[in-house]
Design a protein around this motif. Structure first.
Motif, short mmCIF file in Angstrom:
data_model
loop_
_atom_site.label_atom_id
_atom_site.label_comp_id
_atom_site.label_asym_id
_atom_site.label_seq_id
_atom_site.Cartn_x
_atom_site.Cartn_y
_atom_site.Cartn_z
N GLY A 509 85.79 38.31 -8.61
CA GLY A 509 86.05 38.35 -7.18
C GLY A 509 87.16 39.34 -6.85
N ASP A 537 89.38 41.67 2.38
CA ASP A 537 88.22 42.07 1.57
C ASP A 537 87.66 43.41 2.01
OD1 ASP A 537 88.51 39.74 0.18
OD2 ASP A 537 86.89 38.67 1.22
N SER A 579 84.02 37.34 -0.65
CA SER A 579 84.43 37.18 -2.04
C SER A 579 85.06 35.82 -2.27
CB SER A 579 85.41 38.29 -2.43
OG SER A 579 85.81 38.18 -3.78
N SER A 585 81.64 38.29 -5.95
CA SER A 585 81.62 38.91 -4.62
C SER A 585 80.19 39.12 -4.18
CB SER A 585 82.36 40.26 -4.64
OG SER A 585 83.70 40.09 -5.05
#
Length: 743
Positions: A509, A537, A579, A585
Motif C-alpha cells: 500500500g 494518495d 490504498s 492499492s
C-alpha cells in the motif's frame, strides 16, 4: 501501394493475430491446460508465421521459428512434457518471436544474442546439440495452384533442390493428393504440402488435370487438380503422414510403398520437369502426364482467370497450416460427414481504419442534420401527427440504428491490450527480482478501438508501478506474513455507460507519511498543508513525484503517473487511487466507451447551452424553499429525501454570471461522479434530451476546466459538454455535509 507491399502488409497483420493466439495458448499451457487442441493451436501459430516469413526472405525469423516449432512438435506428439520449465522457455521464445516480427515489419533489429541464446535452450529441450537449421534457400520453381477469391491460379514458389539429400536406407513411396474446396477456404495451399513432402527426399511430381471441366462449367472455388508424388526418402511413412495431419478433413491423402525404387532426379532435372509441367498447363509445350494421354491444352483454355503474381522465393519451406479461425481437422471431418460440406471460418473482411473513421464522421454529420431538420419542423409549427413529423421520427430512429451499427464496427474487446501484459509482468518481475502472478478479468469487455489504441501506454505505466512500487520483495512479503508470490489484478467492466479498468495489487500500500514528506521536499505541496487520505494518495499523480531515491530502468525520474493522468484525461476519462496500508492499492481508470457520440441532456445556463451526459444523471427536480440551505459562506446544499447534497451553481462555477442563480427559479439535476460522490447541478432550464456528436475541445481550442468536450447543435451553435467529475470535485465539503445530516 504495389501488390507485394500489400501482401507484405497483410502478412504482418496476420502475424499480429497469430502472435495473440500464441500468447493466449502458452498462457493456457502455463495454467496447466495442455490438451491437444491448445498445443496444436500454439504450433499452428508458429508454423504459419514461419511459412509466411519464408516468402519474404526473413531468414532470422524463419530460423528462430523453425527451432521454436521443433520443440512444439515434440510437445504435441507427447515426446516432451510441457512442464513449467518448458513452458517458461516457450513463453520467452514467444517474446523473442514477437520482437523479430516487429523488427521485420518496422525495419529494426534485434540483438542476435537473444534469439541465439534461446535457440540453444530450445535445442537442449529438443535433445540435440544445436537447433535444427531451416532448409537452405534455392531457386524456386513456380507451380500454378488454385486459390480462393476471384482468381483460380497463383504461381507459388516451390523449392525441391539440395534439401532432398537423404541418409540411411531409402524407401520409395507414392503419395496421392486430392484436395477438397475446403482446403483453400481454410487458407492452405497444395503447393506448400507438395514442397514439404518433397523436402523429405528425391522424386517426381505429376499433376492430373483430367477432372478440369469446360470453361462454361468451371467452378472458381472448386478443386479440380490432383497430384501424384513419387518420393524416395529415409524419413519413413510417418513423416509423410505428419505433413498432412492438419488437413486430413480438407484433403484426401493416400501413401503407399512402391517396391521398385523411383528414379533419383537431380535438383536441375526436377526443376526442368516442373517447368515442363507448367508449360503443359500454362500454354507451353505439351508434356504427357503420368497414367493419362497427352493433352496440348493452354492455360487460357483450361482456366480463364490467371493472376501473374510470383512472390519472392522462401528461405525455408513452410508447412501448410490451417488459419487461426479454421476448425481443427477432426472437427472439419465431422462437419463434412454431418452436413456434406466442411464447416468454414466466420466470414470477415479487412478494412482500413481510416475508412471506418470517415464513415463514422459522415454518420455523425447525418445525426447533426437530422436534429437540425427536426428543429426546423418544430419551429415551423407542424404538429407531431403530420406526415413530415412522422417521417422525421422514422428518420431519427434509422439514424440512431445506423450510428449504433457503425460504432459496433469499431468496438473491440480489451483482450488485445490484456494479452500484452503477461510479457510486461515477466520482464518487470525479472528486473526487480520479485515473484508476480498476473490475474486478468473481463478481457472480452468491448470498447471503441481508438480508446484501446491509446490505453496501452497508461496501462503499462500502472503495471510497472504496481510491481516496482506496490509489491514487496519476497523477503519482505515473508516478513509480512504473505506468500512470496505477489498478485497483480487487472479487470475491465462496463459501469454507467463507461468502461472502468482497475489495476490492483496485494502489496504494502501507500506510505502516506513518506509520500507527504517527499512532496514537501520537492516543493509540490506546502509543509503545513492539511490533506485527507484520498488527497495524500493522489499526490503520486503530481508531475515530478517519485518515491525512488535512485534512478533505475523502471522508475525514479519523476515521470510516469502524471503521464498516466494526462493520457487518461486526454481520452475524456479520469483516474483515481485508493490504498490500504499493508493490504495493497487499487488504481481505477474510467473511460468513455466511445469518443464519437453520447446521450446528453441539453440545458441552459444564462445565455449558454450545455450538455450533461445522461450516464451521470440520477434524476431532476425543482428545488423548494425549505430544501435549500446556505453552507460555508456562499455555498449551498439541497436536502433530497433527508440527504444533504452540494448544490453546484453551474453558471457561477463556469463564470457565466457573478451573482448566484435563484434556486427556486432553476432546475436541480442530481448526478453521480465515478467515485460515487453525488451532487446537484443547478441550471436555468432543460431544453431536452438527444444524442450528440463529440468534438474534441482540447484539440480544436484548448483545455477548459469543468468541460470534457464540445458538440454542434442542430442550429449550428457549439455547446459544451460538462465534465461531471471535475465539476463535482470543485466542491469539497463532504465532512461538513455529513455533520449537517447528523444534526
Amino acid at each position: 501501394m504495389d501488390t507485394m507491399a500489400a501482401i507484405r502488409a497483410t502478412f504482418f497483420e496476420e502475424c499480429a493475430e497469430q502472435l495473440q493466439e500464441l500468447e493466449a495458448g502458452l498462457l493456457a499451457m502455463e495454467g496447466g491446460q495442455t490438451d491437444s487442441e491448445t498445443v496444436n493451436a500454439v504450433f499452428r501459430a508458429v508454423h504459419s508465421i514461419k511459412g509466411g516469413a519464408g516468402a519474404f526472405n526473413l531468414d532470422a525469423l524463419v530460423q528462430f521459428a523453425h527451432a521454436f516449432e521443433t520443440v512444439l512438435d515434440l510437445v504435441r506428439s507427447e515426446r516432451l512434457e510441457a512442464d513449467q520449465g518448458v513452458v517458461r522457455v516457450l513463453l520467452r521464445s514467444a517474446d523473442v518471436l514477437t520482437d523479430l516480427v516487429t523488427a521485420a515489419r518496422d525495419g529494426g533489429t534485434v540483438d542476435p544474442a537473444r534469439p541465439q541464446a534461446l535457440m540453444a535452450e530450445l535445442s537442449v529441450l529438443a535433445g540435440g546439440g544445436g537447433h535444427a537449421a531451416a532448409p537452405a534457400q534455392q531457386a524456386p520453381v513456380a507451380v500454378a495452384m488454385p486459390v480462393e477469391e476471384e482468381v483460380d491460379f497463383v504461381p507459388v514458389a516451390v523449392d525441391f533442390s539440395d534439401m532432398f539429400a537423404a541418409a540411411g536406407q531409402d524407401v520409395t513411396f507414392r503419395v496421392r493428393i486430392q484436395p477438397k474446396p475446403s482446403l483453400y477456404e481454410h487458407a492452405n495451399d497444395a503447393a506448400r504440402l507438395i514442397r514439404e513432402t518433397m523436402a523429405l527426399g528425391t522424386g517426381s511430381v505429376t499433376c492430373h488435370s483430367d477432372e478440369l471441366p469446360d470453361l462454361a462449367e468451371l467452378e472458381p472455388e472448386g478443386a479440380a487438380l490432383s497430384w501424384t508424388l513419387e518420393i524416395t526418402t529415409a524419413a519413413g511413412e510417418s513423416a509423410i503422414h505428419e505433413i498432412y495431419e492438419f488437413v486430413e478433413g480438407d484433403c484426401d491423402i493416400t501413401v503407399e510403398r512402391v517396391d521398385d525404387e523411383a528414379p533419383q532426379l537431380s535438383a536441375e532435372d526436377l526443376d526442368a520437369q516442373m517447368a515442363a509441367l507448367l508449360g503443359s498447363i500454362g500454354g507451353g509445350a505439351s508434356v504427357p502426364f503420368a497414367d493419362e494421354p497427352a493433352e496440348a491444352e493452354t492455360l487460357e483454355q483450361a482456366r480463364p482467370n490467371v493472376v501473374a503474381l510470383t512472390p519472392p522465393a522462401p528461405s525455408a519451406p513452410p508447412v501448410a497450416a490451417p488459419a487461426a479461425a479454421a476448425p481443427a481437422p477432426a472437427a472439419s471431418a465431422d462437419a463434412g460427414a454431418d452436413k456434406g460440406t466442411p464447416a468454414g471460418p466466420v466470414p470477415t473482411i479487412r478494412v482500413d481504419l481510416e475508412r471506418v473513421d470517415r464513415l463514422i464522421d459522415l454518420v455523425g454529420e447525418l445525426v447533426i442534420h437530422q436534429v437540425m431538420l427536426s428543429q426546423r419542423v418544430m419551429q415551423a409549427g407542424l404538429t407531431r401527427a403530420s406526415d413530415i413529423a412522422i417521417g422525421l421520427d422514422e428518420l431519427e430512429q434509422l439514424t440512431r440504428e445506423m450510428q449504433d451499427s457503425v460504432m459496433a464496427i469499431r468496438a473491440q474487446p480489451v483482450k488485445s491490450v490484456f494479452q500484452k501484459l503477461p510479457r510486461l509482468v515477466r520482464e518487470v518481475a525479472e528486473r526487480t527480482g520479485k515473484s508476480v502472478r498476473l490475474v486478468t478479468e473481463g478481457e472480452y469487455t468491448e470498447v471503441d478501438k481508438t480508446v484501446i489504441e491509446r490505453l496501452s501506454d497508461p496501462l503499462t505505466h500502472m503495471i510497472r508501478n504496481a510491481i516496482d512500487h506496490g509489491l514487496e520483495t519476497p523477503e519482505g512479503r515473508i516478513a509480512a506474513g504473505k506468500p512470496t508470490e505477489g498478485v497483480v489484478r487487472v479487470a475491465a467492466m462496463h459501469r454507467s455507460g463507461r468502461i472502468v479498468i482497475e489495476i490492483s495489487d496485494d502489496g504494502a500500500g501507500i506510505n502516506r507519511k513518506a509520500v507527504f514528506d517527499i512532496a514537501v521536499a520537492k516543493g509540490l505541496v506546502p509543509a503545513d498543508a492539511q490533506l485527507s487520505d484520498d488527497e495524500l494518495d493522489n499526490l503520486v499523480f503530481l508531475p515530478g513525484f517519485s518515491t525512488k531515491k535512485e534512478v533505475s530502468e523502471l522508475s525514479g525520474r519523476g515521470v510516469g503517473m502524471d503521464v498516466v493522468k494526462r493520457s487518461i484525461q486526454a481520452l475524456g476519462g479520469r483516474v483515481s487511487i485508493t490504498s490500504r496500508p499493508g493490504k495493497g492499492s487499487l488504481f481505477s481508470m474510467s473511460l468513455p466507451l466511445t469518443l464519437a457520440v453520447l446521450d446528453g441532456m441539453i440545458v441552459s445556463c444564462g445565455e449558454h447551452t450545455l450538455v450533461v451526459p445522461m450516464t451521470a444523471i440520477i434524476e431532476t427536480l425543482r428545488p423548494k424553499q425549505n430544501e435549500v440551505k446556505p453552507f460555508g459562506g456562499d455555498q449551498r446544499v439541497i436536502n433530497v429525501r433527508d440527504s444533504f447534497l452540494p448544490l453546484i451553481d453551474v453558471s457561477r462555477q463556469l463564470g457565466y454570471r457573478r451573482d448566484a442563480t435563484d434556486a427556486m427559479a432553476g432546475v436541480a439535476i442530481l448526478v453521480e461522479a465515478e467515485n460515487g460522490q453525488r451532487s446537484a447541478l443547478l441550471v436555468d432550464s432543460i431544453q431536452g434530451q438527444r444524442q450528440v456528436v463529440i468534438k474534441s475541445l482540447e484539440a480544436n481550442y484548448g483545455r477548459v476546466a469543468g468541460i470534457a468536450a464540445a458538440t454542434i447543435l442542430g442550429d449550428g451553435r457549439v455547446a459544451l459538454i460538462l465534465d461531471i467529475d471535475a465539476v463535482a470535485a470543485s466542491t469539497r465539503f463532504e465532512n461538513g455535509i455529513a455533520a449537517m445530516a447528523a444534526e
